[in-house]
Design a protein around this motif. Sequence first.
Motif, PDB file in Angstrom:
ATOM      1  N   GLN A  59      74.625  18.287  57.532  1.00  0.00           N
ATOM      2  CA  GLN A  59      73.347  18.845  57.117  1.00  0.00           C
ATOM      3  C   GLN A  59      73.419  19.343  55.677  1.00  0.00           C
ATOM      4  O   GLN A  59      72.510  19.109  54.875  1.00  0.00           O
ATOM      5  N   ARG A  60      74.497  20.033  55.370  1.00  0.00           N
ATOM      6  CA  ARG A  60      74.659  20.541  53.995  1.00  0.00           C
ATOM      7  C   ARG A  60      74.739  19.393  52.992  1.00  0.00           C
ATOM      8  O   ARG A  60      74.206  19.482  51.883  1.00  0.00           O
ATOM      9  N   ALA A  61      75.385  18.314  53.370  1.00  0.00           N
ATOM     10  CA  ALA A  61      75.489  17.159  52.482  1.00  0.00           C
ATOM     11  C   ALA A  61      74.120  16.549  52.229  1.00  0.00           C
ATOM     12  O   ALA A  61      73.788  16.170  51.091  1.00  0.00           O
ATOM     13  N   ARG A  62      73.313  16.457  53.282  1.00  0.00           N
ATOM     14  CA  ARG A  62      71.961  15.917  53.112  1.00  0.00           C
ATOM     15  C   ARG A  62      71.110  16.833  52.227  1.00  0.00           C
ATOM     16  O   ARG A  62      70.350  16.369  51.371  1.00  0.00           O
ATOM     17  N   GLU A  63      71.253  18.124  52.428  1.00  0.00           N
ATOM     18  CA  GLU A  63      70.501  19.083  51.618  1.00  0.00           C
ATOM     19  C   GLU A  63      70.923  19.000  50.148  1.00  0.00           C
ATOM     20  O   GLU A  63      70.086  19.063  49.240  1.00  0.00           O
ATOM     21  N   ALA A  64      72.229  18.864  49.913  1.00  0.00           N
ATOM     22  CA  ALA A  64      72.723  18.769  48.535  1.00  0.00           C
ATOM     23  C   ALA A  64      72.214  17.501  47.865  1.00  0.00           C
ATOM     24  O   ALA A  64      71.828  17.506  46.684  1.00  0.00           O
ATOM     25  N   LEU A  65      72.204  16.390  48.612  1.00  0.00           N
ATOM     26  CA  LEU A  65      71.721  15.132  48.061  1.00  0.00           C
ATOM     27  C   LEU A  65      70.224  15.206  47.762  1.00  0.00           C
ATOM     28  O   LEU A  65      69.758  14.738  46.716  1.00  0.00           O
ATOM     29  N   ALA A  66      69.484  15.817  48.674  1.00  0.00           N
ATOM     30  CA  ALA A  66      68.036  15.977  48.456  1.00  0.00           C
ATOM     31  C   ALA A  66      67.776  16.829  47.218  1.00  0.00           C
ATOM     32  O   ALA A  66      66.881  16.533  46.419  1.00  0.00           O
ATOM     33  N   SER A  67      68.568  17.888  47.048  1.00  0.00           N
ATOM     34  CA  SER A  67      68.422  18.757  45.877  1.00  0.00           C
ATOM     35  C   SER A  67      68.761  18.009  44.591  1.00  0.00           C
ATOM     36  O   SER A  67      68.068  18.136  43.570  1.00  0.00           O
ATOM     37  N   GLU A  68      69.819  17.210  44.645  1.00  0.00           N
ATOM     38  CA  GLU A  68      70.220  16.429  43.461  1.00  0.00           C
ATOM     39  C   GLU A  68      69.102  15.471  43.031  1.00  0.00           C
ATOM     40  O   GLU A  68      68.756  15.393  41.840  1.00  0.00           O
ATOM     41  N   LEU A  69      68.544  14.751  43.988  1.00  0.00           N
ATOM     42  CA  LEU A  69      67.489  13.793  43.665  1.00  0.00           C
ATOM     43  C   LEU A  69      66.224  14.505  43.187  1.00  0.00           C
ATOM     44  O   LEU A  69      65.560  14.047  42.254  1.00  0.00           O
ATOM     45  N   SER A  70      65.891  15.625  43.810  1.00  0.00           N
ATOM     46  CA  SER A  70      64.706  16.382  43.395  1.00  0.00           C
ATOM     47  C   SER A  70      64.862  16.876  41.958  1.00  0.00           C
ATOM     48  O   SER A  70      63.927  16.803  41.154  1.00  0.00           O
ATOM     49  N   ASN A  71      66.055  17.378  41.634  1.00  0.00           N
ATOM     50  CA  ASN A  71      66.302  17.848  40.268  1.00  0.00           C
ATOM     51  C   ASN A  71      66.236  16.691  39.269  1.00  0.00           C
ATOM     52  O   ASN A  71      65.741  16.851  38.135  1.00  0.00           O
ATOM     53  N   ALA A  72      66.736  15.525  39.670  1.00  0.00           N
ATOM     54  CA  ALA A  72      66.685  14.356  38.791  1.00  0.00           C
ATOM     55  C   ALA A  72      65.239  13.924  38.539  1.00  0.00           C
ATOM     56  O   ALA A  72      64.882  13.525  37.425  1.00  0.00           O
ATOM     57  N   ILE A  73      64.410  14.004  39.553  1.00  0.00           N
ATOM     58  CA  ILE A  73      62.993  13.656  39.405  1.00  0.00           C
ATOM     59  C   ILE A  73      62.306  14.624  38.442  1.00  0.00           C
ATOM     60  O   ILE A  73      61.545  14.216  37.547  1.00  0.00           O
ATOM     61  N   ILE A  74      62.603  15.911  38.603  1.00  0.00           N
ATOM     62  CA  ILE A  74      62.010  16.919  37.718  1.00  0.00           C
ATOM     63  C   ILE A  74      62.486  16.723  36.281  1.00  0.00           C
ATOM     64  O   ILE A  74      61.699  16.784  35.331  1.00  0.00           O
ATOM     65  N   ALA A  75      63.788  16.453  36.107  1.00  0.00           N
ATOM     66  CA  ALA A  75      64.335  16.229  34.768  1.00  0.00           C
ATOM     67  C   ALA A  75      63.724  14.991  34.129  1.00  0.00           C
ATOM     68  O   ALA A  75      63.437  14.976  32.922  1.00  0.00           O
ATOM     69  N   GLY A  76      63.520  13.945  34.932  1.00  0.00           N
ATOM     70  CA  GLY A  76      62.912  12.729  34.400  1.00  0.00           C
ATOM     71  C   GLY A  76      61.497  12.968  33.925  1.00  0.00           C
ATOM     72  O   GLY A  76      61.095  12.482  32.860  1.00  0.00           O
ATOM     73  N   GLY A 110      59.403  15.716  46.671  1.00  0.00           N
ATOM     74  CA  GLY A 110      59.197  16.072  48.072  1.00  0.00           C
ATOM     75  C   GLY A 110      60.282  15.542  48.983  1.00  0.00           C
ATOM     76  O   GLY A 110      60.095  15.444  50.203  1.00  0.00           O
ATOM     77  N   ILE A 111      61.428  15.166  48.389  1.00  0.00           N
ATOM     78  CA  ILE A 111      62.539  14.688  49.211  1.00  0.00           C
ATOM     79  C   ILE A 111      63.176  15.865  49.944  1.00  0.00           C
ATOM     80  O   ILE A 111      63.440  16.910  49.352  1.00  0.00           O
ATOM     81  N   THR A 112      63.429  15.684  51.211  1.00  0.00           N
ATOM     82  CA  THR A 112      64.047  16.727  52.029  1.00  0.00           C
ATOM     83  C   THR A 112      65.310  16.179  52.682  1.00  0.00           C
ATOM     84  O   THR A 112      65.598  14.977  52.605  1.00  0.00           O
ATOM     85  N   ALA A 113      66.034  17.092  53.299  1.00  0.00           N
ATOM     86  CA  ALA A 113      67.251  16.667  54.003  1.00  0.00           C
ATOM     87  C   ALA A 113      66.930  15.671  55.100  1.00  0.00           C
ATOM     88  O   ALA A 113      67.745  14.804  55.431  1.00  0.00           O
ATOM     89  N   GLU A 114      65.732  15.768  55.662  1.00  0.00           N
ATOM     90  CA  GLU A 114      65.349  14.873  56.748  1.00  0.00           C
ATOM     91  C   GLU A 114      64.947  13.487  56.244  1.00  0.00           C
ATOM     92  O   GLU A 114      65.079  12.496  56.969  1.00  0.00           O
ATOM     93  N   THR A 115      64.455  13.389  55.011  1.00  0.00           N
ATOM     94  CA  THR A 115      63.967  12.101  54.497  1.00  0.00           C
ATOM     95  C   THR A 115      64.908  11.452  53.485  1.00  0.00           C
ATOM     96  O   THR A 115      64.703  10.307  53.093  1.00  0.00           O
ATOM     97  N   VAL A 116      65.929  12.174  53.044  1.00  0.00           N
ATOM     98  CA  VAL A 116      66.761  11.686  51.952  1.00  0.00           C
ATOM     99  C   VAL A 116      67.476  10.382  52.296  1.00  0.00           C
ATOM    100  O   VAL A 116      67.671   9.519  51.433  1.00  0.00           O
ATOM    101  N   ALA A 117      67.866  10.215  53.537  1.00  0.00           N
ATOM    102  CA  ALA A 117      68.617   9.015  53.918  1.00  0.00           C
ATOM    103  C   ALA A 117      67.797   7.750  53.705  1.00  0.00           C
ATOM    104  O   ALA A 117      68.321   6.714  53.276  1.00  0.00           O
ATOM    105  N   THR A 118      66.502   7.819  53.988  1.00  0.00           N
ATOM    106  CA  THR A 118      65.655   6.630  53.857  1.00  0.00           C
ATOM    107  C   THR A 118      65.088   6.470  52.448  1.00  0.00           C
ATOM    108  O   THR A 118      64.647   5.379  52.089  1.00  0.00           O
ATOM    109  N   ARG A 119      65.119   7.541  51.644  1.00  0.00           N
ATOM    110  CA  ARG A 119      64.494   7.480  50.312  1.00  0.00           C
ATOM    111  C   ARG A 119      65.483   7.429  49.161  1.00  0.00           C
ATOM    112  O   ARG A 119      65.099   7.207  48.014  1.00  0.00           O
TER     113      ARG A 119
END
Length: 219
Positions: free
Chosen positions: A20-37, A100-109
């Motif tokens: 769960q923590r890994a999914r949350e970290a990945l979701a946070s990483e992608l969200s931050n990348a989207i904001i930075a972009g 809007g990526i979350t730990a629950e959706t990160v695997a598919t997105r």
Amino acid sequence: AVLSTLIAGGWYGFVEYPEQRAREALASELSNAIIAGKSEIDLTIDQRARLSQQWQKVSKLRPEGELASAFDQIGNRIESGLATAERQLEAAMSAAPLNGITAETVATRESFTREKLNLQRQYVSAGKRALNDVEQALSDLTQLEQLPATLALLRDEATALAIPGAIDADIERDYAAATSALRRGDPAAALATSEALKTLIESLETEYRIRIVSRPGEL
């Protein structure tokens, strides 16, 4: 009873928690990348707006005479660069992935989001390259205004430093080539010759110091 005790004591959570923590970290990483972009796009849009305003002011100062053609050529380069940057930034905005990526959706997105981010970066980079050329062109226009006087000054300085008659013809040839480039609307060639004359002057200054030091009685 044992299983119930383990679950109640946190054993079940201990097994699942790292994933769960890994999914949350990945979701946070992608969200931050989207904001930075998005931030990078906004900054580049601001840069384009600033350069466009500069060009609007400078374009009203179009000179007459021998500099007109060179001014127009650089102006075309500026307008082309601004138009290219605009197209690339529009493409970057279209390519931007939704947040809007979350730990629950990160695997598919994840895969789709990374592809969109890479595409967005490519568009932004292309826009920045175009704007860098615009900035250089605006700088060239500033030099262009002073170029005729600068060329005459460089010619006189080089002639004064050279051994009389040694390279006078070469200096005059370079000066004539530069002024001819201006008249036919080729500022790049004129600027290149200007730089060549500056390099020649540096060389002549070194030779001049050597001649002075080599005179009899000089240290």
